[in-house]
Design a protein around this motif. Structure first.
Motif, PDB file in Angstrom:
ATOM      1  N   ARG A 185       0.842  -1.268  -0.077  1.00 35.75           N
ATOM      2  CA  ARG A 185      -0.313   0.193   0.029  1.00 35.75           C
ATOM      3  C   ARG A 185       0.668   1.572   0.014  1.00 35.75           C
ATOM      4  N   HIS A 242       4.249  -0.135   8.560  1.00 38.56           N
ATOM      5  CA  HIS A 242       3.704  -1.084   9.285  1.00 38.56           C
ATOM      6  C   HIS A 242       4.601  -2.942   9.755  1.00 38.56           C
ATOM      7  N   ASN A 262      -1.316  -3.563  12.019  1.00 42.59           N
ATOM      8  CA  ASN A 262      -2.432  -2.860  11.717  1.00 42.59           C
ATOM      9  C   ASN A 262      -3.578  -2.324  10.836  1.00 42.59           C
ATOM     10  N   GLU A 263      -4.711  -2.554  11.168  1.00 41.96           N
ATOM     11  CA  GLU A 263      -6.063  -1.906  10.764  1.00 41.96           C
ATOM     12  C   GLU A 263      -6.406  -3.411   9.986  1.00 41.96           C
ATOM     13  N   TYR A 271      -7.104   6.958  14.297  1.00 42.02           N
ATOM     14  CA  TYR A 271      -8.335   8.623  14.001  1.00 42.02           C
ATOM     15  C   TYR A 271      -9.171   8.797  14.785  1.00 42.02           C
ATOM     16  N   GLU A 319      -2.285   5.660  15.381  1.00 33.94           N
ATOM     17  CA  GLU A 319      -2.336   7.045  14.299  1.00 33.94           C
ATOM     18  C   GLU A 319      -2.880   8.064  14.492  1.00 33.94           C
ATOM     19  N   TRP A 332     -11.348   9.850   7.029  1.00 33.03           N
ATOM     20  CA  TRP A 332     -10.813   9.729   8.439  1.00 33.03           C
ATOM     21  C   TRP A 332      -9.636  10.417   9.218  1.00 33.03           C
ATOM     22  N   GLU A 364       1.227   6.473  -1.199  1.00 32.65           N
ATOM     23  CA  GLU A 364      -0.206   6.502  -0.587  1.00 32.65           C
ATOM     24  C   GLU A 364      -0.315   8.455  -0.971  1.00 32.65           C
TER      25      GLU A 364
HETATM   26  C1  GAL Z   1      -4.984   4.365   7.971  1.00 31.93           C
HETATM   27  C2  GAL Z   1      -3.460   3.439   7.822  1.00 31.93           C
HETATM   28  C3  GAL Z   1      -1.859   4.272   6.957  1.00 31.93           C
HETATM   29  C4  GAL Z   1      -2.497   5.032   5.802  1.00 31.93           C
HETATM   30  C5  GAL Z   1      -3.011   5.915   6.568  1.00 31.93           C
HETATM   31  C6  GAL Z   1      -3.218   7.142   6.139  1.00 31.93           C
HETATM   32  O1  GAL Z   1      -5.599   4.195   7.918  1.00 31.93           O
HETATM   33  O2  GAL Z   1      -3.031   1.950   9.184  1.00 31.93           O
HETATM   34  O3  GAL Z   1      -1.169   3.083   6.381  1.00 31.93           O
HETATM   35  O4  GAL Z   1      -2.154   4.209   5.085  1.00 31.93           O
HETATM   36  O5  GAL Z   1      -4.237   5.020   6.757  1.00 31.93           O
HETATM   37  O6  GAL Z   1      -4.123   8.378   6.123  1.00 31.93           O
END
Ligand code: GAL
Length: 830
Positions: free
Chosen positions: A171, A353, A420-421, A476, A497, A545, A576
Motif C-alpha cells: 500500500r 507497519h 495494523n488495521e 484516528y 495513528e 478519516w 500513498e
Molecule cells: C491508515 C493506515 C496507514 C495509512 C493511513 C493514511 O488507515 O493504517 O497505513 O494508510 O491510514 O491516513
C-alpha cells in the motif's frame, strides 16, 4: 550530533558478534529474468556492479502506469473499488532482481559454522550457494539467516539471491532489492545461537538492578561460559562464570546484580553491554555481544510508566524509506530523521507497519526514543491483491518470532504490535488470530505489552480483539476516547495513528475556510482537491478519516489516561498520495516534515506542544503573496509564549493569546460514530494564536512575543521577497565519514537573504571531489523528475541534495539555476 555519532560508532563495534562481517561490496545485479542465474559457471560479467544496501527501483523514472491499483478503501466508506495511481510511489519496484557475489572460505572455516544473515530483502527471496538452494523468505521486511556451512567449498563460493516483487503487493513504496545489510557470521561449532540472548531487568532500585539473562548455546562438549557486563564507558561492572555440558542445544538462565545502575530513560539513555564468551579447555572459542538497557516499564490504567514516571507518547509513525534516496537503509539518514523528530519533541516511534532495519532500533536506544515494533499490515484477509495475506498461514509464526528474537534486547522497544488495521476486524476475527499472535509473543517475551492498531474501534471492541492485546491502539479516534473508557473501563489504549491533515511546505490556499462537518464517517471524500496538488498549511484539509492535530491535542488533554499519540506520519514518504490519486502525485501529504526533511508549518505546532526545552515562535503564511495584496488573510502563530502581537508594516493587529478549552464540540455521543467532524477555527485557536482578518500588504509582517508580565521575550518577522538573487547552499554536517551520505539544503534568496518562497525553477547539480551525486528532492509530491538525476526544480524556494561520499577530502558542490550559480566545498569526508 557529533557526540551521538561517536557513541553510535562505539556501539556498532560492540554490537557485532566477533565473527560477523558485512557482505556489502562487489555484488552484481540485474533486473533481467534469467530463470536460473544461481549456477557457479553463470556469467554475470555484463550485470551492473552494485553495493548493498541497494534499491533497484528508486533510480528509475516515475510513471503512473507502474502502480494502477483497483482498490476500495473501506475506511473511507467506499463500497466499490476505484482505480488509484501513485499508491506505491509510481516507481517500477515490480519484477525480478538477481544479485550475485563471491565469497571465499578456508578449509578451517568449513570445520566450523558459517551463516548468512539478511536484515531484509525485498522480496520473496530465494538464496543459493554454489547453485544449491540455501533457503527462502517471502516477507521483505524481516531479518533471516541460514546455516550455509554444508553448501560451501574451500576457496571461492558463489552466493546468488533471486528476488521477486509482485504488482499490488503493497500500500506504499516498498523498495526493491537487497535494501538492508547482508552479513556472514562465522563461528565455532559451539556458539551462542544467533539472537540467542535475552536480557531483562525485573528488579530495579537506586542501589542495584537485577539483570536476568536467558541464553541459548548450540554445540557439544564441556565448556566454560563467561558473561561479563560492561557499562557505557566500557568498565566491567559484574561477571559470572559457569561450567556447562552442551549436547546439541543448551538453555541457561543467569541473574546478575548491577550496583548503582544507570537507567535507560529518555533524557539519559544509558546502555550496558553483555559479553558472552565460551571457552573450551581454557581457550576462547566464541564471543557474542548484546546491548541492553536497565529500565522498568509499566502499563497502567492511567498511563504508561517508564522508570515509575508517567510518559505520554509524543509519537510519530515512520515508514522505512528515505524519500529521494529510496528504501536502501543508511544509518546516517535514519539518524538525520530522528534528530529532526527529537527537535520536534518526539519521544516515541511506531515502525509502521513492519519491522525496521536493526540499526534503526540501535539509534532509538541511543537517542532515548521509545519504539513499537510492528509485524504485519495484513493477516489472512488481504488489503491488496498480493500482500502479506498470501504468506500469512505459512510464515506468520516464524516472521513474528524472528522479529521478537532479533529485537528483544532493545530497551527502546516497549510494545510488540501484531498488526495494523487488520481486515479481520470487520469479521470479528473468526479464526481468533489476535489470540494466536498474542500468545506467540508471550511465549517469547512477557516483559513487554502486545498491541495492534485498530481503525474500526467499534468492531475491535465488540469482537473482543482490542481486549486481547495488552494495550489497544486506535487509529484516528479522538472523538470517542471518553466513551471507550466509560464502556470498557479496564481497557488501556493510545492513538496508534492520529492526524491526517494534508499540506505541502510553504503552500497557502485562500480563502481559508473551515468546515467542522468535514470528514464525517461514512461520507465520501469531501476534502477539496486542489488542481495543482498542493494543499495549504492552515490545517483545514484532511482525508475523510483524518483531522487537524489540534483535535487530538484537545482530546488527549481531556482524556489524560490515554497513553498518547502517534502522528501519521513523522516524515512524508514515497507512495500513498491520498487523496491525490490523480495520476499527478507520487508521495504522501500528511507529515509535519516533508519527504526531503524540511519543516512544514505544523512541525512548529507539534514542537510548541511537545518539546519542553524549545522556545517556539513561528508564524505563517510567508509574506510573498502578490495575489493577495489588499485582501484579508488569517495569520497563525505557533508558539510556546504566552501572548503575541502581530504588526504588518508597523501597524499592530493587537496582542492575542490562545483560547482554551475546546472540549465539547469534538466529543461523539457513541462509539459507532467513531469520528466527529473536521477542524474548526475554535480548535485552531486553542493551540495557536490567530489573527483572523489581516489585510495582506507586501512589506514586513512581524510577531512580537510577550510573557505573562507583558515583557517582550521574542520577535520574528517575514519580509516580502525581492527578485531571486542567489542560491544558498547549506550543508547539514560539515564532516562525514567515507561511505556516508551528505545532505545539502538549497534555498533561493533575494539580495537581502530572504527566502524566495514562490521560486519553482529548475536547478542543475554538479558534484565532484570526495563524493558523487546520489539523489535530490524538493518536497513536492507532484514532482516527477527522476530522483537520481542531477536536475531538480526548486519547490517553493527550496530543495535538498544527497551525495554519497567515496573517498577522503572535500566535496565540491555546484548548483546552477538560470543565471544563478553557487558552489560549496565545506563538507569534508574523513
Ligand atoms: C491508515 C493506515 C496507514 C495509512 C493511513 C493514511 O488507515 O493504517 O497505513 O494508510 O491510514 O491516513
Amino acid at each position: 550530533m557529533k557526540h551521538i555519532i561517536c557513541l553510535l560508532v562505539f556501539l556498532a563495534t560492540l554490537n557485532s558478534t566477533a565473527q560477523e562481517t558485512e557482505l556489502l561490496k562487489n555484488w552484481k545485479f540485474t533486473n533481467y529474468d534469467y530463470g536460473n542465474a544461481q549456477g557457479t559457471d553463470f556469467n554475470d560479467d555484463n550485470w551492473e556492479s552494485v553495493t548493498i544496501p541497494h534499491d533497484w527501483a528508486v533510480q528509475e523514472d516515475f510513471n503512473f502506469t507502474h502502480d494502477i491499483q483497483l482498490t476500495m478503501v473501506i475506511q473511507d466508506g467506499e463500497t466499490k473499488p476505484k482505480y488509484r495511481t501513485g499508491r506505491t510511489g509510481a516507481l517500477p519496484y515490480v519484477g525480478i532482481g538477481w544479485y550475485r557475489t563471491n565469497y571465499t572460505v578456508s578449509e578451517k572455516d568449513l570445520e566450523e559454522k558459517v551463516q548468512l544473515l539478511f536484515d531484509g530483502a525485498m522480496s520473496n527471496a530465494k538464496v543459493y550457494v554454489n547453485g544449491k538452494y540455501a533457503g527462502e523468505r517471502p516477507f521483505g521486511y524481516i531479518s533471516f539467516h541460514f546455516d550455509i556451512t554444508k553448501l560451501l567449498n574451500p576457496g571461492n563460493n558463489v552466493i546468488a539471491v533471486r528476488l521477486e516483487n509482485f504488482s499490488s503487493q503493497s500500500r506504499w513504496y516498498p523498495g526493491a532489492g537487497l535494501y538492508r545489510k547482508v552479513s556472514v557470521i562465522k563461528t565455532n561449532k559451539t556458539h551462542v545461537k544467533t539472537w540467542g540472548t535475552f536480557v531483562s531487568t525485573p528488579q530495579i532500585t537506586k542501589k542495584s538492578a537485577q539483570v536476568h539473562l536467558d541464553l541459548e548455546i548450540l554445540g557439544e562438549g564441556n565448556c566454560t561460559v563467561i558473561n561479563e557486563i560492561f557499562n557505557s564507558e566500557g568498565v566491567l561492572v559484574t561477571k559470572k562464570s559457569t561450567e556447562v555440558n552442551i549436547n546439541g542445544e543448551l538453555k541457561i538462565s543467569e541473574d546478575f546484580t548491577v550496583k548503582k545502575p544507570k537507567l535507560w530513560n529518555l533524557k539519559t539513555p544509558h546502555l550496558y553491554q553483555l559479553k558472552t564468551s565460551i571457552l573450551k579447555e581454557g581457550k576462547e572459542i566464541n564471543t557474542y555481544s548484546t546491548t541492553f538497557g536497565i529500565r522498568n516499564i509499566r502499563f497502567e490504567l492511567d498511563g504508561f510508566y517508564l522508570n515509575d514516571e508517567k510518559v505520554r507518547f509524543k509519537g510519530v509513525n515512520m515508514h522505512h524509506d528515505f524519500g529521494p534516496v529510496g528504501a536502501a537503509f543508511h544509518k546516517e539518514l535514519f539518524l538525520r530523521q530522528m534528530m529532526k523528530m527529537k527537535e520536534m519533541g518526539v519521544n516515541a516511534i511506531r515502525f509502521s507497519h513492519n519491522p525496521p532495519a536493526p540499526e534503526a532500533l540501535d539509534i532509538c536506544d541511543e537517542l532515548g526514543i521509545l519504539a513499537i515494533d510492528e509485524a504485519f499490515d495484513e493477516w489472512q484477509i488481504g488489503k491488496v491483491l498480493n500482500g502479506y495475506s498470501k504468506h500469512f498461514d505459512l510464515w506468520a509464526e516464524q516472521d513474528l518470532t524472528d522479529m521478537i528474537l532479533r529485537d528483544r534486547n532493545h530497551p527502546s522497544i516497549i510494545m510488540w504490535s501484531i498488526g495494523n488495521e487488520i481486515m479481520e476486524q470487520y469479521k470479528h476475527d473468526p479464526n481468533n488470530i489476535t489470540e494466536y499472535l498474542h500468545k506467540i509473543v508471550k511465549s517469547i517475551d512477557t516483559t513487554r505489552a502486545t498491541t495492534a492498531g485498530f481503525n474500526s474501534a467499534n468492531n475491535a471492541l465488540k469482537s473482543g480483539m482490542a481486549a486481547i492485546v495488552d494495550v489497544a491502539g486506535f487509529n484516528y479516534k479522538p472523538g470517542i476516547y471518553h466513551k471507550i473508557r466509560e464502556i470498557y473501563p479496564n481497557l488501556k489504549f493510545y492513538g496508534s495513528e492520529t492526524g491526517g491533515s494534508l499540506s505541502t511546505r510553504n503552500s497557502y490556499k485562500f480563502p481559508v475556510t473551515f468546515d467542522p462537518a468535514q470528514s464525517k464517517r461514512g461520507t465520501s471524500l469531501n476534502t477539496e482537491l486542489y488542481e495543482d496538488g498542493q494543499p495549504g498549511n492552515y490545517e483545514n484539509t484532511n482525508v475523510p478519516w483524518g483531522y487537524a492535530p489540534y483535535k487530538e491535542f484537545a482530546s488527549q488533554d481531556y482524556n489524560n489516561f490515554v497513553y498518547g499519540e502517534f502522528v501519521w506520519t513523522g516524515y512524508d514518504y514515497l507512495g500513498e498520495p491520498s487523496p491525490y490519486h490523480t495520476a499527478k502525485s507520487r508521495s504522501s501529504y500528511f507529515a509535519p516534515v516533508d519527504m526531503v526533511g524540511l519543516e512544514k508549518d505544523k512541525f512548529y505546532l507539534y514542537q510548541s506542544e511537545w518539546n519542553e526545552d524549545a522556545d517556539v515562535l513561528h508564524f505563517f503564511p510567508h509574506w510573498t503573496l502578490p495575489a493577495m495584496e489588499g485582501k484579508e488573510i488569517p495569520v497563525v502563530c505557533y508558539t510556546t509564549y504566552e501572548k503575541a502581537e502581530l504588526f504588518v508594516n508597523g501597524k499592530s493587529y493587537g496582542i492575542k493569546t490562545k483560547i482554551k478549552p475546546v472540549i465539547p464540540e469534538f466529543l461523539a455521543e457513541n462509539i459507532e460514530k467513531e469520528a466527529s467532524g473536521g477542524t474548526s477555527m475554535a480548535q485552531m485557536k486553542a493551540y495557536s494564536i490567530v489573527w483572523e482578518n489581516v489585510i495582506y500588504e507586501s512589506g514586513e509582517a512581524k510577531i512580537v512575543a510577550y510573557n505573562k508580565k507583558n515583557k517582550k521575550v521574542g520577535e520574528v518577522s517575514k519580509i516580502t521577497a525581492g527578485t531571486p538573487y542567489a542560491i544558498k547552499i547549506e550543508p547539514e554536517l560539515n564532516a562525514i565519514k567515507s561511505g556516508e551520505v551528505g545532505v545539502y539544503v538549497i534555498s533561493i534568496v533575494d539580495e537581502n537573504g530572504n527566502l524566495c518562497p514562490t521560486f519553482n525553477e529548475n536547478m542543475d547539480i554538479e558534484v565532484s571531489g570526495a563524493a558523487q551525486f546520489l539523489a535530490s528532492g524538493n518536497g513536492d509530491p507532484t514532482n516527477v523528475q527522476n530522483l537520481s538525476k542531477p536536475q531538480r526544480k526548486l519547490f517553493n524556494g527550496q530543495a535538498v541534495i544527497f551525495v554519497q561520499s567515496t573517498k577522503k577530502g572535500a566535496i565540491n558542490m555546484k548548483t546552477i539555476s538560470g543565471d544563478l550559480k553557487a558552489t560549496d566545498n565545506s563538507i569534508i569526508v574523513n
